[in-house]
Design an enzyme around this catalytic site. Structure first.
Site, PDB file in Angstrom:
ATOM      1  CB  SER A  68      79.588 -48.744 119.727  1.00  0.00           C
ATOM      2  OG  SER A  68      79.940 -49.731 118.776  1.00  0.00           O
ATOM      3  CG  ASN A  91      90.563 -56.020 117.655  1.00  0.00           C
ATOM      4  OD1 ASN A  91      89.380 -55.752 117.900  1.00  0.00           O
ATOM      5  ND2 ASN A  91      91.248 -56.911 118.355  1.00  0.00           N
ATOM      6  CB  THR A 150      98.458  -4.785 129.311  1.00  0.00           C
ATOM      7  OG1 THR A 150      98.612  -3.571 130.045  1.00  0.00           O
ATOM      8  CG2 THR A 150      99.220  -4.672 127.998  1.00  0.00           C
ATOM      9  CG  HIS A 151      97.226  -5.708 133.598  1.00  0.00           C
ATOM     10  ND1 HIS A 151      97.687  -6.742 134.383  1.00  0.00           N
ATOM     11  CD2 HIS A 151      98.335  -5.143 133.043  1.00  0.00           C
ATOM     12  CE1 HIS A 151      99.011  -6.788 134.331  1.00  0.00           C
ATOM     13  NE2 HIS A 151      99.428  -5.840 133.509  1.00  0.00           N
ATOM     14  CB  SER A 153      66.423 -10.715 126.588  1.00  0.00           C
ATOM     15  OG  SER A 153      65.626 -10.878 127.750  1.00  0.00           O
ATOM     16  CE  LYS A 192      70.564  -8.093 128.022  1.00  0.00           C
ATOM     17  NZ  LYS A 192      70.941  -9.021 129.092  1.00  0.00           N
ATOM     18  CG  ASN A 200      71.344 -11.051 125.239  1.00  0.00           C
ATOM     19  OD1 ASN A 200      71.672  -9.950 125.677  1.00  0.00           O
ATOM     20  ND2 ASN A 200      70.277 -11.692 125.655  1.00  0.00           N
ATOM     21  CD  GLU A 239      76.489 -14.573 126.525  1.00  0.00           C
ATOM     22  OE1 GLU A 239      76.270 -14.531 127.733  1.00  0.00           O
ATOM     23  OE2 GLU A 239      75.647 -14.235 125.669  1.00  0.00           O
ATOM     24  CD  GLN A 295      82.017 -50.024 121.792  1.00  0.00           C
ATOM     25  OE1 GLN A 295      82.290 -51.045 121.160  1.00  0.00           O
ATOM     26  NE2 GLN A 295      80.952 -49.926 122.554  1.00  0.00           N
ATOM     27  CE  LYS A 318      84.510 -46.548 117.197  1.00  0.00           C
ATOM     28  NZ  LYS A 318      85.118 -47.076 118.460  1.00  0.00           N
TER      29      LYS A 318
HETATM   30  N1  ARG Z   1      83.003 -51.413 118.398  1.00  0.00           N
HETATM   31  C1  ARG Z   1      84.354 -51.746 118.646  1.00  0.00           C
HETATM   32  C2  ARG Z   1      85.145 -50.486 118.956  1.00  0.00           C
HETATM   33  O1  ARG Z   1      84.650 -49.448 118.755  1.00  0.00           O
HETATM   34  C3  ARG Z   1      84.941 -52.404 117.456  1.00  0.00           C
HETATM   35  C4  ARG Z   1      86.015 -53.377 117.734  1.00  0.00           C
HETATM   36  C5  ARG Z   1      85.496 -54.520 118.490  1.00  0.00           C
HETATM   37  N2  ARG Z   1      86.457 -55.520 118.668  1.00  0.00           N
HETATM   38  C6  ARG Z   1      86.279 -56.451 119.594  1.00  0.00           C
HETATM   39  N3  ARG Z   1      87.179 -57.334 119.672  1.00  0.00           N
HETATM   40  N4  ARG Z   1      85.222 -56.473 120.358  1.00  0.00           N
HETATM   41  O2  ARG Z   1      86.232 -50.503 119.413  1.00  0.00           O
END
Ligand code: ARG
Length: 459
Positions: A22, A109, A154-155, A276, A282, A284, A289, A321, A324
């Site tokens: 990650s 954790n 309205t509408h 454009s 144009k 835009n 958008e 995980q 994120k």
């Molecule tokens: N990269 C993990 C997460 O985003 C961190 C925690 C990992 N803990 C584990 N026991 N593998 O959640």
């Protein structure tokens, strides 16, 4: 990664490393991770769990790593899985065995829960200040165009005259509630999870209150299993972001419609419009958008995370995980949208003449005519139907209300008298003088109140 593969006989397969890493995206938690580790090291020393001198070396090492990351000198290694292992491993490279003491009384954790809470706290505050800037752009646009009258729709059909400022201030109110929602998120994210360990708490005599103070939290978590496994603070942000983005998408839509040739109410500043590639004439409203379009992805991030969390057993599971990327994207999308909107809104050019043209037809005063009859003693429903017939008649004759003779008026109700000609756009506006109405005195009052809110916030 060798130190967390102690019990295995083989290295993880390359595809597994790629699937599970990650650090590609969680590297951006580095500041929070290092701040958390510094506080943790201080606490360990205060509690005599590690030596004072060791803590100092650990802290120096962590600060050096932070500098390296900030200078772009740090090598993030996907084999080390995540930001936490990357930093820890680099610390061990730097200060040797000592670095291995940092993770005493901690688990990834509770570490990741801490990092993410710190991150969301910061980004929530940032979202609030950016929304303030957009509110202030709306207020100055309203202030600059205080006298501009437009049809209230309205509408998407012209309904009753309103002040342009009144229309803009509706968005001020929406954003005000969005800010309230983000403030509410701040209350719940402001909880320090460290000390929860992997799931059950830790066996050392740690000082969680000290950690909370060091890291700027006002509370500590009260259940270790909840602390390592809930991500409702992520959902809180994503929910507030979704509602806020829904509001922005409505403003976006208005800007798109208003800047169309058919409406021509506003023109976007060149710096906030796009051309454009094929049609040279144009201009835009691409920003608006895109914002309208990006609303979908913000909603999507919320749905994804709700689904990820659904039916997860306690406590930490690797599924978490997945929190994120969606969160980061929601934050980035919201912040960039609000920022570019502030610029776009504050440079909008209002085409007063075009807006005025839409008020040429006085049929927009139909409600006022009905109210007139009511004041003369007619029941509202009968007044409504009399005026409806009057409109149909005027339309057929190709006449405005102001061009009808009093005899023509009286065909529809004997209560019409000469004073009916004194009903104008201005009297229509002025008559809506209750709190929240569009009368100029009310709008002036709302503008003042809005400015007060913005000023108070600056203090
Ligand atoms: N990269 C993990 C997460 O985003 C961190 C925690 C990992 N803990 C584990 N026991 N593998 O959640």
């Amino acid at each position: 990664m060798s130190h967390i593969r102690g019990r295995f006989e083989k290295e993880a397969d390359k595809s597994v490393l790629e699937y599970t890493e990650s650090v590609r995206y969680d590297w951006r938690l580095y500041r929070q991770d290092i701040a958390g580790s510094i506080a943790h090291a201080k606490m360990l020393a205060r509690q005599h769990i590690i030596e004072e001198g060791d803590a100092k070396d650990i802290i120096r090492g962590l600060e050096a790593i932070r500098d390296e990351i900030e200078e772009g000198q740090f090598h993030f290694d996907t084999k080390l899985e995540d930001i936490h292992m990357n930093i820890e491993s680099s610390l061990i490279d730097k200060i040797g065995m000592l670095g291995k003491k940092l993770h005493t009384a901690r688990s990834r954790n509770d570490q990741v829960a801490l990092d993410l809470r710190l991150y969301v706290k910061e980004k929530t505050s940032q979202s609030i200040s950016k929304l303030r800037e957009l509110q202030s752009a709306l207020v100055s646009l309203a202030e600059k165009n205080k006298e501009v009258i437009m049809p209230g729709y309205t509408h998407l059909q012209p309904a009753q005259p309103v002040l342009f400022a009144h229309h803009l201030l509706a968005y001020f109110e929406m954003l005000q509630r969005d800010i309230d929602r983000f403030r509410d998120c701040l209350k719940r994210v402001d909880v320090m999870p460290l000390g929860s360990g992997a799931v059950a708490g830790v066996t050392y005599n740690i000082d969680r209150e000290f950690l909370a103070r060091e890291l700027g939290f006002s509370q500590i978590s009260l259940n270790s299993m909840d602390a390592v496994s809930d991500r409702d603070f992520v959902l809180d942000y994503e929910t507030a972001a979704s509602i806020c983005m829904m509001h922005l998408s409505r403003l976006a839509e208005e800007i798109i419609v208003w800047s169309s040739q058919e409406f021509g109410y506003i023109e976007l500043d060149d710096a906030y419009a796009t051309g454009s590639s094929i049609m040279p004439q144009k201009k835009n409203p691409d920003i608006a958008e895109l914002a309208r379009g990006k609303t979908g992805r913000i909603y999507g991030r919320l749905m994804a995370m709700l689904t990820t969390m659904k039916a997860l057993p306690l406590s930490y599971n690797r599924d978490l995980q997945e929190d994120k990327e969606g969160l980061f994207d929601s934050i980035d999308t919201l912040l960039s949208t609000v920022e570019v909107f502030s610029g776009m809104v504050s440079t909008i050019i209002v085409r007063r003449d075009n807006i005025n043209k839409t008020l040429k037809s006085d049929y927009i005063l139909a409600t006022d005519l009905a109210d007139y009859l009511v004041r003369k003693g007619e029941a509202f429903r009968s007044a409504h139907s009399a005026v409806a017939s009057l409109v149909a008649f005027a339309e057929k004759m190709g006449k405005l209300f102001s061009e009808l003779s009093i005899e023509e008026y009286q065909r529809f109700s004997p209560l019409f008298k000469n004073d009916v000609y004194s009903i104008t756009i201005d009297t229509s506006l002025a008559a809506r003088n209750g709190i929240g109405g569009t009368a100029p005195t009310q709008v002036e009052r709302s503008l003042k109140a809005a400015k007060r809110v913005l000023d108070e916030d600056k203090r």
